[in-house]
Design a protein around this motif. Structure first.
Motif, mmCIF file in Angstrom:
data_model
loop_
_atom_site.group_PDB
_atom_site.id
_atom_site.type_symbol
_atom_site.label_atom_id
_atom_site.label_comp_id
_atom_site.label_asym_id
_atom_site.label_seq_id
_atom_site.Cartn_x
_atom_site.Cartn_y
_atom_site.Cartn_z
ATOM 1 N N TRP A 106 0.827 -1.203 0.000
ATOM 2 C CA TRP A 106 0.000 0.000 0.000
ATOM 3 C C TRP A 106 0.866 1.261 0.000
ATOM 4 C CZ3 TRP A 106 -4.863 0.548 -1.242
ATOM 5 C CH2 TRP A 106 -5.514 1.753 -0.938
ATOM 6 N N SER A 107 2.031 1.183 0.628
ATOM 7 C CA SER A 107 2.922 2.351 0.693
ATOM 8 C C SER A 107 3.491 2.728 -0.675
ATOM 9 C CB SER A 107 4.068 2.087 1.675
ATOM 10 O OG SER A 107 4.818 0.951 1.267
ATOM 11 N N ASN A 108 3.422 1.840 -1.657
ATOM 12 C CA ASN A 108 3.919 2.129 -2.998
ATOM 13 C C ASN A 108 2.853 2.730 -3.907
ATOM 14 O OD1 ASN A 108 5.842 0.049 -1.893
ATOM 15 N ND2 ASN A 108 6.860 0.568 -3.798
ATOM 16 N N ILE A 109 1.635 2.875 -3.411
ATOM 17 C CA ILE A 109 0.579 3.501 -4.199
ATOM 18 C C ILE A 109 0.728 5.012 -4.092
ATOM 19 C CG2 ILE A 109 -1.908 3.849 -4.433
ATOM 20 C CD1 ILE A 109 -2.277 0.977 -3.458
ATOM 21 N N VAL A 110 0.847 5.649 -5.254
ATOM 22 C CA VAL A 110 1.048 7.094 -5.305
ATOM 23 C C VAL A 110 -0.290 7.827 -5.365
ATOM 24 C CG1 VAL A 110 2.063 8.970 -6.674
ATOM 25 C CG2 VAL A 110 3.269 6.791 -6.460
ATOM 26 N N LYS A 111 -1.214 7.329 -6.202
ATOM 27 C CA LYS A 111 -2.488 8.015 -6.408
ATOM 28 C C LYS A 111 -3.522 7.020 -6.912
ATOM 29 C CE LYS A 111 -4.809 11.984 -7.327
ATOM 30 N NZ LYS A 111 -5.218 12.913 -6.353
ATOM 31 N N ILE A 112 -4.734 7.153 -6.424
ATOM 32 C CA ILE A 112 -5.861 6.370 -6.922
ATOM 33 C C ILE A 112 -6.784 7.339 -7.631
ATOM 34 C CG2 ILE A 112 -7.820 4.910 -6.324
ATOM 35 C CD1 ILE A 112 -6.231 4.052 -3.821
#
Length: 99
Positions: A60-66
């Motif tokens: 989850w920490s590698n998600i930049v933007k949804i």
């Protein structure tokens, strides 16, 4: 947001601009009540039955933007995030088709 909403979004790596696929599953921390990672199947698999047998597990920490249509992630080396599935989940057609 519902899990089904996630499954319709393309996952794009912002490091190289490549589409990794669509989210097939989520890894949850039930004690803390949060999402730990998203799972994207290997694009060479055929309906999840045949192919490389690897998934990309994206913390989850590698998600930049949804966004509305995409999930942007930052992965320097996608190979580091691939996880081998257990061999007993894969049906070996060539072994079973020989008489």
């Amino acid at each position: 947001m519902k899990i089904s909403d996630f499954q319709t979004k393309d996952v794009i790596n912002i490091v190289d601009g490549k589409k990794l696929g669509q989210i097939s599953d989520l890894e949850l921390d039930l004690r803390q009540g949060r999402i730990e990672a998203i799972v994207v199947p290997n694009s060479s698999r055929f309906f999840g039955l045949f192919g490389g047998g690897t998934d990309v597990i994206i913390p989850w920490s590698n998600i930049v933007k949804i966004g509305m249509d995409v999930v942007l992630v930052k992965l320097e080396d996608v190979r580091a995030f691939r996880q081998q599935e257990p061999a007993d989940n894969v049906y070996d057609y060539t072994r079973h088709s020989r008489g």
